[in-house]
Structure formats: C-alpha cells, structure tokens
Design a protein around this motif. Structure first.
Motif, PDB file in Angstrom:
ATOM      1  N   LYS A 488       1.017  -0.983  -0.095  1.00  0.00           N
ATOM      2  CA  LYS A 488       0.055  -0.102  -0.057  1.00  0.00           C
ATOM      3  C   LYS A 488       0.837   1.124  -0.142  1.00  0.00           C
ATOM      4  O   LYS A 488       0.664   2.221  -0.771  1.00  0.00           O
ATOM      5  CB  LYS A 488      -1.081  -0.088   1.314  1.00  0.00           C
ATOM      6  CG  LYS A 488      -2.075  -1.068   1.165  1.00  0.00           C
ATOM      7  CD  LYS A 488      -2.972  -0.997   2.201  1.00  0.00           C
ATOM      8  CE  LYS A 488      -4.007  -2.210   2.164  1.00  0.00           C
ATOM      9  NZ  LYS A 488      -4.754  -2.297   3.654  1.00  0.00           N
ATOM     10  N   ILE A 489       1.925   1.302   0.847  1.00  0.00           N
ATOM     11  CA  ILE A 489       2.737   2.499   1.008  1.00  0.00           C
ATOM     12  C   ILE A 489       3.519   2.729  -0.321  1.00  0.00           C
ATOM     13  O   ILE A 489       3.881   3.535  -0.783  1.00  0.00           O
ATOM     14  CB  ILE A 489       3.697   2.253   2.306  1.00  0.00           C
ATOM     15  CG1 ILE A 489       2.728   2.645   3.473  1.00  0.00           C
ATOM     16  CG2 ILE A 489       4.726   3.485   2.279  1.00  0.00           C
ATOM     17  CD1 ILE A 489       3.420   2.460   4.615  1.00  0.00           C
ATOM     18  N   ALA A 490       4.148   1.394  -0.622  1.00  0.00           N
ATOM     19  CA  ALA A 490       4.931   1.221  -1.866  1.00  0.00           C
ATOM     20  C   ALA A 490       4.009   1.798  -3.182  1.00  0.00           C
ATOM     21  O   ALA A 490       4.855   2.384  -3.910  1.00  0.00           O
ATOM     22  CB  ALA A 490       5.321  -0.088  -1.873  1.00  0.00           C
ATOM     23  N   ASP A 491       2.889   1.341  -3.382  1.00  0.00           N
ATOM     24  CA  ASP A 491       2.409   1.730  -4.391  1.00  0.00           C
ATOM     25  C   ASP A 491       2.122   3.235  -4.530  1.00  0.00           C
ATOM     26  O   ASP A 491       2.117   4.024  -5.365  1.00  0.00           O
ATOM     27  CB  ASP A 491       0.948   1.163  -4.579  1.00  0.00           C
ATOM     28  CG  ASP A 491       1.140  -0.257  -4.868  1.00  0.00           C
ATOM     29  OD1 ASP A 491       1.847  -0.616  -5.421  1.00  0.00           O
ATOM     30  OD2 ASP A 491       0.188  -0.964  -4.792  1.00  0.00           O
ATOM     31  N   LYS A 492       1.631   3.915  -3.329  1.00  0.00           N
ATOM     32  CA  LYS A 492       1.599   5.367  -3.281  1.00  0.00           C
ATOM     33  C   LYS A 492       2.734   6.107  -3.526  1.00  0.00           C
ATOM     34  O   LYS A 492       2.681   6.976  -4.128  1.00  0.00           O
ATOM     35  CB  LYS A 492       1.124   5.805  -1.705  1.00  0.00           C
ATOM     36  CG  LYS A 492       0.415   7.188  -1.589  1.00  0.00           C
ATOM     37  CD  LYS A 492      -0.930   7.109  -2.573  1.00  0.00           C
ATOM     38  CE  LYS A 492      -1.696   8.459  -2.102  1.00  0.00           C
ATOM     39  NZ  LYS A 492      -2.722   8.705  -2.718  1.00  0.00           N
ATOM     40  N   LEU A 493       3.734   5.468  -3.065  1.00  0.00           N
ATOM     41  CA  LEU A 493       5.249   6.184  -3.507  1.00  0.00           C
ATOM     42  C   LEU A 493       5.485   6.255  -4.730  1.00  0.00           C
ATOM     43  O   LEU A 493       5.920   7.258  -5.355  1.00  0.00           O
ATOM     44  CB  LEU A 493       6.346   5.510  -2.567  1.00  0.00           C
ATOM     45  CG  LEU A 493       6.305   5.623  -0.923  1.00  0.00           C
ATOM     46  CD1 LEU A 493       7.478   4.920  -0.137  1.00  0.00           C
ATOM     47  CD2 LEU A 493       6.776   7.062  -0.766  1.00  0.00           C
ATOM     48  N   TYR A 494       5.309   5.086  -5.612  1.00  0.00           N
ATOM     49  CA  TYR A 494       5.334   4.916  -6.940  1.00  0.00           C
ATOM     50  C   TYR A 494       4.636   6.131  -7.726  1.00  0.00           C
ATOM     51  O   TYR A 494       4.971   6.609  -8.808  1.00  0.00           O
ATOM     52  CB  TYR A 494       5.110   3.811  -7.566  1.00  0.00           C
ATOM     53  CG  TYR A 494       6.486   2.728  -7.331  1.00  0.00           C
ATOM     54  CD1 TYR A 494       7.464   3.042  -8.265  1.00  0.00           C
ATOM     55  CD2 TYR A 494       6.494   1.854  -6.582  1.00  0.00           C
ATOM     56  CE1 TYR A 494       8.545   2.154  -8.558  1.00  0.00           C
ATOM     57  CE2 TYR A 494       7.554   0.946  -6.726  1.00  0.00           C
ATOM     58  CZ  TYR A 494       8.601   1.194  -7.413  1.00  0.00           C
ATOM     59  OH  TYR A 494       9.875   0.467  -7.720  1.00  0.00           O
ATOM     60  N   GLU A 495       3.431   6.257  -7.175  1.00  0.00           N
ATOM     61  CA  GLU A 495       2.379   7.461  -7.803  1.00  0.00           C
ATOM     62  C   GLU A 495       3.211   8.707  -7.502  1.00  0.00           C
ATOM     63  O   GLU A 495       3.279   9.706  -8.387  1.00  0.00           O
ATOM     64  CB  GLU A 495       1.378   7.533  -7.135  1.00  0.00           C
ATOM     65  CG  GLU A 495       0.188   6.328  -7.528  1.00  0.00           C
ATOM     66  CD  GLU A 495      -0.959   6.248  -6.588  1.00  0.00           C
ATOM     67  OE1 GLU A 495      -1.408   7.555  -6.176  1.00  0.00           O
ATOM     68  OE2 GLU A 495      -1.770   5.477  -6.316  1.00  0.00           O
ATOM     69  N   ILE A 496       3.846   8.869  -6.225  1.00  0.00           N
ATOM     70  CA  ILE A 496       4.635  10.326  -6.213  1.00  0.00           C
ATOM     71  C   ILE A 496       5.718  10.613  -6.940  1.00  0.00           C
ATOM     72  O   ILE A 496       6.062  11.699  -7.502  1.00  0.00           O
ATOM     73  CB  ILE A 496       4.861  10.327  -4.658  1.00  0.00           C
ATOM     74  CG1 ILE A 496       3.630  10.670  -3.699  1.00  0.00           C
ATOM     75  CG2 ILE A 496       5.903  11.543  -4.561  1.00  0.00           C
ATOM     76  CD1 ILE A 496       4.117  10.471  -2.287  1.00  0.00           C
ATOM     77  N   ILE A 497       6.643   9.153  -7.355  1.00  0.00           N
ATOM     78  CA  ILE A 497       7.636   9.594  -8.059  1.00  0.00           C
ATOM     79  C   ILE A 497       7.349   9.269  -9.442  1.00  0.00           C
ATOM     80  O   ILE A 497       8.549   9.719 -10.559  1.00  0.00           O
ATOM     81  CB  ILE A 497       8.828   8.797  -7.508  1.00  0.00           C
ATOM     82  CG1 ILE A 497       8.630   7.097  -7.775  1.00  0.00           C
ATOM     83  CG2 ILE A 497       9.135   8.891  -6.249  1.00  0.00           C
ATOM     84  CD1 ILE A 497       9.841   6.019  -7.265  1.00  0.00           C
TER      85      ILE A 497
END
Length: 497
Positions: A488-497
């Motif tokens: 969940k956090i990983a996927d959100k981080l990919y959205e940010i970068i």
C-alpha cells in the motif's frame, strides 16, 4: 552559573535519588501499582464486569481480564465519550487524547487526574537525569522549542480533547514559560508547512539551547533554517547542545542531523504515547530507556512470536530476558486494562529495567515467513551508512511478491539519500548481509533461492514528506512506518515519483 542552572542541578540530585529508590526495587514497586489499580477501579463498570473484587494475584487477573486492543475496549470507551461516569476509571477523564485509528477512525484515549501528572513528570525527569548524569545545566537559561501539535482543544460531553502533545502544552511549568518557543499563536497553526515557516521566523534570532520533536519533522525545521540563512544550525544557534526526541529510532537520522547542525549534540530518547509515558533515557552511556515502574502503569509482556497463539504467556518483569522481542501490555491509572499498545520492545538491561522500542506488532514483513521487524532493518541501515559514509533522510521497506518476468521475489527498500554512497550495489550488499545475520528466517530464504537480494529504489528529495502530506499526516506526532507487509505504501510512493 545562573541561579536557575544551580537550582536545576540540586533538584536533579533529589529526583535521581527518588528514581533510584523504585528502580532498585522493581518487583515490589510493580506489585504496589497493581494492587492500587485494582483497588481503585473495583467499583467501576469494568471492575464489576471483570470481578475485580476477587482479584488478589496476577494469575487471577490473567484469568479474568483478557488482553485487548482499542477496538476490543471500544464499547467501554464509547460509553465514556457519551458522558457516562465510572466506566473504566472512577469519575470522568480530564481529557481524551485523540489519535488516528487504522480501522476505527478517531481513537479517544482517556487521560485522568491520576495519569496526567505521570506524563509531565516523566518528561521533566528525563531532563533532570541528563543534568545529573552530565553536569550540564547551561541549557536551562536558553530558549527551548518543542515541535508539537496544536494546543487548541475541543470538548465532548464535558471532557476536553485534542492531540496528546497539544494537551501537554498546557502543563509547561511556569519557570519554563519564558524560555518556551514557539509562541502560542504559532503553535496553534494547523497546517504543518505554514507552522514550520512561522517557527523559523520566530526562532531565527533567539538563543535556542534545546530542540525537541520527532526527528523527521525536526529535520524539516532544520532544512528550512538552512535554506533561509545558508548557515548550519549549530552556527545559527551556537548554544544549542541538547536534542530531545521520541517516537522513532534516531540512529538512522544521526549522521544527517550532525551534518545539518555542523557538530555533535547530546540527545535524550523518550518513549511517550497517549496511553502512558513508558520510558526515558536516564543515562547517556547506557543503551535503552529506563522503564517507568512507579507511574501508575502495570506491565505485562508477551513474546512477539507467540502473540497470535491462542493463549500466549503473559509474563511479569522477573520473567523477561534480554534481547527477546516482546509485545508490551499495560494497565494504567487512565483505565486501560491489559491493553495492547501495539509496540514491541526488547530489554537492554535487567538491573535496572531498560528497554528499546523494536517496532510495532503490526509493522513487519513476513510475506514469505521471514518475520523481519523494524529493529532489524534499522540496524542493517545503520551498518551500511557507517561503512559507506552515506547519509539518509528517510526510508521504508515493503515486499515485492510478484516481480516482472522470472525474477525471484525480494524486499524493496525505498530510500531518500541525503548523501548517496559511491557504490549503491555495495551499500545494498551490506544492508542485505546484515539482515541475513540478524534474521535466520531471511537468511534461509535467501540461501534457499526463495528470495533474491533486496533492491533499493532511490526516492527524490522530500518524497516521503509528500507521501505523508498526501495521506493527511504531515508533521506533528505522525511517523512513517519503517516496514509494511503489503504494497500500500509502496504503490503510493510510486505514484509520487
């Protein structure tokens, strides 16, 4: 030496003697706390429901009072919030510390007239123990800043509520009020980025000697100071020599902080929570924090690897061992009973009882049975930073269960570097090797070709701040989980970068 500095040293000697008295008699101290808690609450709704009248021993208590988390205790807390008295503790609470719940929305943790002083005294005693240990009391004459939530409180059925740090702000002793920063108006600013900018403007020309807060948000304050002045924090505040922190492990941030400050400063680690102020660092040369045994809190400990068993053992202090991962269970003078705080700890000393926070019972990676915890990833990161000269701002770890192609699964480390290592592959090797040494399950999965070596994903500057902002948890007492068992956090981080 000023009068205030001299008086602080004398008071520190007195407090240290009081602490030594109960720290050197831990089992009798805890037995006394246990009996007082049961006796005080036996006529409450909870006490009647659980037959406190006939509890005379810990084994009675275990048989009558199961371990609960917030959700399982919520039916009682809801009655309190609705205005009912004598539910978990006699009368009504003084406050509710409002925190973010993962499954239940807002959580309302009661604070009572008996429990509230323990928060204040523990914070004070941490500073006094530092003075007694080091002889340094110069900082009491300078300005002190505590980066915290807004002190503005609302009310629910006659009980005030707000963030714990905001509630505590109302209890700053009179002798510190003149030294305290920021101003009340600035402290009440809700938007974190606006608040930090206002704090920078207020403190820039002050003689700051003590700075306190969660490292990730203090880092943001330091960076804004440097951006505005072009100077290191230690140059802006030449008398700054004490950093007080809690909530997360400071070690992954230490080299970054020393670079931002331009020199080393002493630090004091605290272990505060809405449920209680559990421990603080009482000696600079000792690893771990002194467990608060006389503060209206009775402790039980469950081995973390047995926690989800049907009937795990609930151990008392005399039964614990050093280096074992335990879930900490507390019963408190705020009316929490056999309450699972969610933190895992390890004992670093048994004479006296000192602890370190090793993680959260729900924050781990075991997607393949590896049982990796926060303490292990933090130690692995520290080792790599030491050996390569790199510096990091923040990091978190998640499993990659379904990589592309025929790749083996792996742990993905999202790292925001302040200073990148010359060889990222070597850095990753050091982290991975350290993790294998600490965790035999992870070692077996790597050697058995179930997992491949971890991979590092570089994060751009301020990416983690952007993530916290995107979920509405920028600043204050909010903390980024060190590791997750999902993406969940990983996927959100990919959205940010």
């Amino acid at each position: 030496m000023s009068i205030k500095s001299f008086v602080a040293k004398i008071f520190a000697i007195y407090i240290r003697k009081k602490i030594n008295k109960w720290a050197n008699d831990p089992h009798r101290t805890q037995e006394k706390v246990f009996k007082e808690l049961i006796e005080t609450a036996k006529h409450t709704r909870f006490g009647k429901d659980h037959d406190f009248q006939n509890i005379t021993s810990h084994s009675d208590f275990v048989n009558k009072v199961p371990v609960r988390d917030y959700e399982e205790l919520r039916s009682y807390i809801d009655k309190m919030v609705e205005g009912e008295e004598d539910v978990l503790w006699p009368g009504k609470p003084l406050y509710y510390a409002k925190t973010s719940g993962t499954t239940s929305g807002a959580k309302y943790i009661p604070l009572t007239k008996e429990s509230m002083p323990t928060h204040i005294n523990a914070a004070r005693n941490a500073i006094l123990c530092y003075i007694n240990d080091t002889g340094n009391s110069r900082f009491v004459d300078g300005k002190m800043i505590f980066l915290q939530g807004s002190p503005e409180l609302s009310e629910k059925n006659g009980v005030k509520l707000g963030r714990l740090s905001g509630i505590v702000a109302h209890y700053v002793p009179a002798y510190l009020q003149r030294n305290r920063m920021p101003s009340w108006e600035t402290n009440c600013i809700e938007d974190w980025e606006t608040k930090v900018d206002a704090i920078v403007d207020e403190t820039l020309r002050e003689d700051m000697s003590v700075i306190s807060g969660i490292p990730s948000w203090v880092q943001m304050y330091f960076e804004r100071l440097i951006d505005k002045t072009g100077k290191k924090v230690g140059e802006i505040f030449p008398n700054f020599d004490l950093f007080i922190y809690g909530g997360v492990n400071y070690e992954p941030y230490r080299s970054k902080f020393e670079n931002l400050i331009g020199r080393k400063v002493d630090s004091i680690e605290l272990f505060p929570a809405s449920e209680g102020f559990f421990a603080f660092q009482d000696k600079q040369g000792e690893k771990g924090m002194l467990l608060q045994l006389d503060s209206g809190m009775f402790y039980e400990f469950i081995k973390a690897d047995e926690f989800y068993d049907e009937n795990p053992g609930r151990l008392l202090l005399h039964e614990v061992e050093q280096g074992v991962n335990y879930v900490m269970i507390v019963s408190t003078s705020a009316g929490l009973w056999s309450y699972n705080v969610g933190d895992t700890i390890q004992f670093t000393s048994l004479k006296p009882y000192r602890v370190m926070v090793s993680g959260r019972i729900k924050h781990f990676i075991s997607a393949f049975g590896e049982h990796v915890i926060a303490k292990e990833v933090e130690e692995a990161m520290q080792e790599a930073v030491r050996e390569t000269g790199a510096a990091i701002s923040e990091f978190t770890v998640a499993p990659q269960i379904n990589p592309e192609g025929d790749e083996l699964p792996y742990h993905e480390w999202f790292v925001e570097f302040e200073r990148e290592p010359e060889d990222l592959n070597k850095f990753a090797d050091i982290v991975d090797t350290s993790l294998q040494k600490q965790n035999s399950y992870y070692f077996d999965l790597i050697k058995g070709h179930i997992l491949q070596r971890l991979k590092i994903t570089r994060m751009p500057r301020n990416a983690f701040q952007e993530y916290m902002k995107s979920i509405g948890k920028l600043g204050g007492q909010n903390k980024l989980p060190r590791l997750s068992n999902d993406r969940k956090i990983a996927d959100k981080l990919y959205e940010i970068i």
